[in-house]
Structures are given as C-alpha cells and as structure tokens.
Design an enzyme around this catalytic site. Structure first.
Site, mmCIF file in Angstrom:
data_model
loop_
_atom_site.group_PDB
_atom_site.id
_atom_site.type_symbol
_atom_site.label_atom_id
_atom_site.label_comp_id
_atom_site.label_asym_id
_atom_site.label_seq_id
_atom_site.Cartn_x
_atom_site.Cartn_y
_atom_site.Cartn_z
ATOM 1 N N GLU A 161 -4.845 5.074 -8.813
ATOM 2 C CA GLU A 161 -5.378 5.799 -7.663
ATOM 3 C C GLU A 161 -4.392 6.847 -7.162
ATOM 4 O OE1 GLU A 161 -6.601 7.010 -3.705
ATOM 5 O OE2 GLU A 161 -4.696 6.081 -4.221
ATOM 6 N N ASP A 178 -1.679 0.121 -7.811
ATOM 7 C CA ASP A 178 -0.533 1.018 -8.006
ATOM 8 C C ASP A 178 -0.067 1.544 -6.655
ATOM 9 O OD1 ASP A 178 -2.922 2.646 -7.778
ATOM 10 O OD2 ASP A 178 -1.788 4.372 -8.539
HETATM 11 N N1 BES Z 1 -5.238 5.084 0.753
HETATM 12 C C1 BES Z 1 -4.950 6.456 0.553
HETATM 13 C C2 BES Z 1 -5.927 7.397 1.202
HETATM 14 C C3 BES Z 1 -6.091 7.293 2.693
HETATM 15 C C4 BES Z 1 -5.027 7.019 3.506
HETATM 16 C C5 BES Z 1 -7.321 7.488 3.236
HETATM 17 C C6 BES Z 1 -5.200 6.916 4.882
HETATM 18 C C7 BES Z 1 -7.504 7.431 4.586
HETATM 19 C C8 BES Z 1 -6.435 7.123 5.416
HETATM 20 C C9 BES Z 1 -4.896 6.744 -0.943
HETATM 21 O O1 BES Z 1 -4.118 5.786 -1.616
HETATM 22 C C10 BES Z 1 -4.215 8.062 -1.159
HETATM 23 O O2 BES Z 1 -3.066 8.175 -0.844
HETATM 24 N N2 BES Z 1 -4.923 9.033 -1.723
HETATM 25 C C11 BES Z 1 -4.331 10.292 -2.069
HETATM 26 C C12 BES Z 1 -5.214 11.053 -3.014
HETATM 27 C C13 BES Z 1 -4.942 10.800 -4.459
HETATM 28 C C14 BES Z 1 -5.851 11.649 -5.310
HETATM 29 C C15 BES Z 1 -3.508 10.983 -4.848
HETATM 30 C C16 BES Z 1 -4.169 11.150 -0.842
HETATM 31 O O3 BES Z 1 -4.948 11.044 0.111
HETATM 32 O O4 BES Z 1 -3.243 11.953 -0.852
HETATM 33 MN MN MN Z 2 -4.640 3.891 -1.046
HETATM 34 MN MN MN Z 3 -1.981 6.344 -1.252
#
Ligand code: BES
Ligand code: MN
Ligand code: MN
Length: 456
Positions: free
Chosen positions: A152, A88
């Site tokens: 995710e 996603d």
């Molecule tokens: N891949 C990201 C997280 C990420 C990005 C980790 C860059 C380290 C470096 C992930 O898809 C993401 O965006 N996670 C969200 C959290 C989620 C609970 C919506 C975030 O970090 O905001």
């Molecule tokens: Mn991600």
């Molecule tokens: Mn992300």
C-alpha cells in the site's frame, strides 16, 4: 456489548503483545533491504488469521509483495464483509528523530510508539482480534473475508491485477477499512472521502557537469535556482494551483456540504501550537478543514541537488530534483492531472535548462456514501462504544484501492478508522493509542452485527 468488553479486558495483555510482535517486523515496502522482513510479516499475518479461525488462509504471491487472504464463510444467505488492510509500513527515517527505535514498540502515556502502529498494523490487527472474539464466542453474524496487502505504501501496483483475477473470491457486500483517522476518542467520526494522488519526479539539468560556483557562477543558470522558481510559480498569490486546467473537473461542494463539514470541532490555536507554526496557510476562500480534505493540492515532498553533505562545498550543480505530489478530489483523474502537470512544467522551463518529468504511482479520489447500510452500521457501532454519534468528515490522505475496488468489484467501502491525525503517520514517533486499539476491537463486532441486521 458487555461480553466483548469483558473479552477485551481479559485479553488486553495478549492483544498488545501480539501487536508488538507484528510491529517488530520492519516491513518497509519501499526499501529492498527489508525484503525478507516484509515476506516474514505476511507469514505472521497469515498465521494469526489462521489462529483466529479463518479458513482458506493463503499467502498469495504477486509480482511484488504477497497479499494475505483468509475467510470464514458461514452461510451464503448472509452478507459478506471484506476487510482490507496493509501490513507494509513507510520507511522509518530520519531515524535520529525517533525518541525510541521505530521497530521496538514502546508505550508512553498510553500510546504505542512504533512505525506502523497506526498505519496500518495497529488498525488492521484490531479486525483480526475482533474476528478472534466473534469466532471463539460464536458471535460471528455474517461471512467475512480478509485481504491484507504489503504494497500500500508504494502504490499497490500489483493489487489491481490480484483483484481482477480474484473477483469471485473477493465478492462481498461491503469493504471495511481501518486505515484512516477519527477526530478524537471524545468525538468519533467517519471519513467519507479520500483524495486521489498524482505523483511525479522532476529533474532539471543545466550544464553537463557540476561546476566551480566561483569560476562559472553568475554566467551559467543554476538548475537549483531555476527549479525553485519553477516550483514557486505553481501556486498563485491566492495559493491556487497555477496549472491551466487543474481545477476543470473539480466538483465544488454545495454550501450545505461545506457548512456540515465545517461544523466539526477545529481549534486553530491548538492546531498551530501542535505543529509549532505561527500561522496557517492555504487556498484563499477555504477553511483549514476544507483545505486538508476537500480541495486539491500540490506539495513538494522532496527537493535536492548540489552539495548537501557536511560543511560547505562551492559548486554549481548540474542537476536539481524534486518529488511533487498532487492530491486530487472528485472528479479529477490522476492520469489527466499528471499529463497537465507534465506539459505545464515542461512549458515553463526557461531555455537555460532541460526538464524531465517522470510519473510515479497515482490513485483516484473517492467519496463514500453516508446513506448506505454499512455507513449506518458503522455509525451505530461507534455510537455504542463511544457514547456519541460519529460525524462525517473528509480525509486528506489517499487509499487508491478504494476507487479500484469500486470500479472492479462494484463494492463500496466504509472507512472505519480509529487513528488520530496527530498519530505522526509517515513521521518520526508514529504512535497509536492503546485506547484507540482496544475501542476499535470492541466496535468492530458491533459493526458486523448491525451490518447483518440492517441488511435483512
Ligand atoms: N493510511 C494512509 C492514508 C490515510 C491516512 C488516509 C490518514 C486518511 C487519513 C495510507 O497508508 C497512505 O499513507 N497512503 C498514501 C498513498 C499511497 C499511494 C502511497 C498517502 O496518502 O500518501
Ligand atoms: Mn495506511
Ligand atoms: Mn501510509
């Protein structure tokens, strides 16, 4: 090494074409309008896993979007690697800020521009293609499992149940995730920590209806003004977060740890120029690297109320809103922090308004080990493809499932990310370097090889 390089060169066009096909699906999990597309994406991923040689491929239904599972078990005596990723993507808006349409992948300057290019389609698909190579060239050294989810970006709310109900199926020696960034192609790095998340929405209500801002303005508190003041008070003059108890559970890093993290290359002038800012900002006493990786934060993600359409409307709004996220570090707990926020925010509300705090999804912070076999294998693999030893860093983003995997399955993760911080994740013009993609495909089989060898 040469063999995988040759395989990648011989198949580059197809590897790109397949990724482009995947990127054309607008699999936005947050927006119900894309429901059919998200489901189609899961089917596409399942098909590709099957084509690459996976067994037991299944599009597993959940209460939300499906989880794609596949495996290749060659010998129970060999170690098992579980690959996690997400198909996603974040919403693409604001659309008008994209130079080319978000779901029509376009190459410029050796980079693939599309929503999901780096986060996470381009990254998890490297694993599918590396797996294809290992299968077709009889190079698969261990057992492998894939679990690619579709929620995710909206908090993985159904993944916990799936993990709890499928402990046997998901059992593995390590989880490998490519969904983070490295410093650069010249300086590979491995993220060794992710921040947790507590996310809340706040609503401030003043008068029982929108009012004429001339007739009532000056005599009735404006909820937008009140909300702004309340938000402004959440940081003190040193940019510490002014919620009592907020830092209580934070484990301070040792001087040695801080020193090591600050040795990573960081050019403040380049940073400012890239972002178009005149000055950096942050918590007093910490470097930018620390502020964005090892310290907890509080950010306003959205702020609205009153009239925001074209032109000017004179109105004193009845309500004002904000979406606020707090990034957490070990050993903060997202439920506890949400409670602290809620009671503090309700407590600082002046009597002119009513305040409502609604918690959204959260996630726990993690630190991943650097003395594990998996970390060593990742180091060795990256060293071989990039010609330089990767350095450990801390990631500022969150992948809540990492802490959950550890809790439910007792399995540690290695964050084998090939993106760059400048890839515009969650922003317009998200991109992923073709070199990052191809180098990733080259590195992954080496990771499996070294992980298997070092496990003996
Ligand atoms: N891949 C990201 C997280 C990420 C990005 C980790 C860059 C380290 C470096 C992930 O898809 C993401 O965006 N996670 C969200 C959290 C989620 C609970 C919506 C975030 O970090 O905001
Ligand atoms: Mn991600
Ligand atoms: Mn992300």
């Amino acid at each position: 090494m040469q063999k995988i390089k040759d395989y990648v060169s011989a198949n580059t066009d197809r590897f790109l074409a397949e990724l482009f096909e995947l990127l054309r699906f607008p699999s936005v999990s947050a927006d119900p309008k894309y429901k059919e597309d998200v489901i189609k994406t899961a089917a596409f991923v399942a098909q590709k896993l099957q084509d690459a040689g996976a067994d037991q491929v299944e599009v597993c239904e959940t209460a939300g979007y499906p989880i794609v599972y596949g495996e290749k078990l060659i010998d129970p005596k060999l170690p098992t690697v579980l690959v996690y990723g997400h198909y996603d993507v974040q919403p693409a808006d604001p659309l008008e800020l994209w130079d080319t349409p978000p779901f029509e992948p376009t190459v410029r300057d050796g980079k693939i521009y599309a929503r999901g290019a780096a986060d996470d389609k381009g990254q998890f698909y490297m694993h599918v293609k590396a797996f294809e190579y290992m299968m077709s060239e009889q190079e698969l050294p261990c057992n492998i499992k894939f679990m690619i989810e579709g929620e995710e970006e909206v908090g993985s709310s159904n993944l916990g149940t799936f993990v709890k109900e499928n402990k046997e199926r998901l059992s593995a020696d390590v989880i490998v995730i490519s969904d983070t960034a490295m410093i650069s192609l010249e300086q590979p790095s491995i993220e060794t920590g992710l921040r947790g998340l507590s996310y809340v929405e706040v609503e401030v209500t003043g008068p029982n209806r929108d009012l004429h801002s001339g007739v009532y303005g000056g005599a009735v508190a404006n909820p937008a003004t009140i909300l702004s003041k309340m938000i402004a008070s959440l940081h003190d003059e040193n940019n510490h977060i002014a919620i009592p108890g907020f830092y209580d559970d934070v484990i301070e890093l040792s001087d040695a740890e801080r020193k090591a993290l600050n040795e990573a290359p960081f050019d403040v002038e380049e940073y400012k120029a890239d972002l178009g800012i005149n000055e950096i900002w942050g918590e007093a006493g910490y470097s930018s690297i620390e502020r964005a990786g090892t310290r907890p934060t509080l950010e306003v993600n959205g702020l609205w109320g009153g009239y925001i359409g074209e032109g000017a409307k004179t109105v004193l709004p009845s309500k004002a809103f904000a979406k606020i996220s707090m990034r957490l570090v070990p050993n903060q707990n997202s439920t506890r922090i949400t409670e602290l926020f809620q009671s503090h925010f309700e407590g600082i509300a002046p009597k002119y308004v009513k305040v409502k705090v609604t918690p959204h999804h959260g996630g726990e912070p993690v630190v991943t080990p650097t003395d594990s076999i998996a970390y060593k294998a990742a180091e060795k693999a990256l060293h071989e493809t990039f010609g330089k030893m990767p350095i450990p860093t801390r990631g500022g983003g969150s992948i809540p499932i990492v802490a959950l995997f550890e809790k439910e399955l007792g399995i540690k993760t290695v964050l084998l990310g090939f993106g760059l911080d400048s890839d515009n994740l969650h922003s317009p013009n998200e991109k992923y370097g073709i070199d990052n993609y191809l180098k990733g495909i080259e590195t992954i089989p080496l990771f499996h090889k070294y992980f298997t060898e070092l496990s003996k």
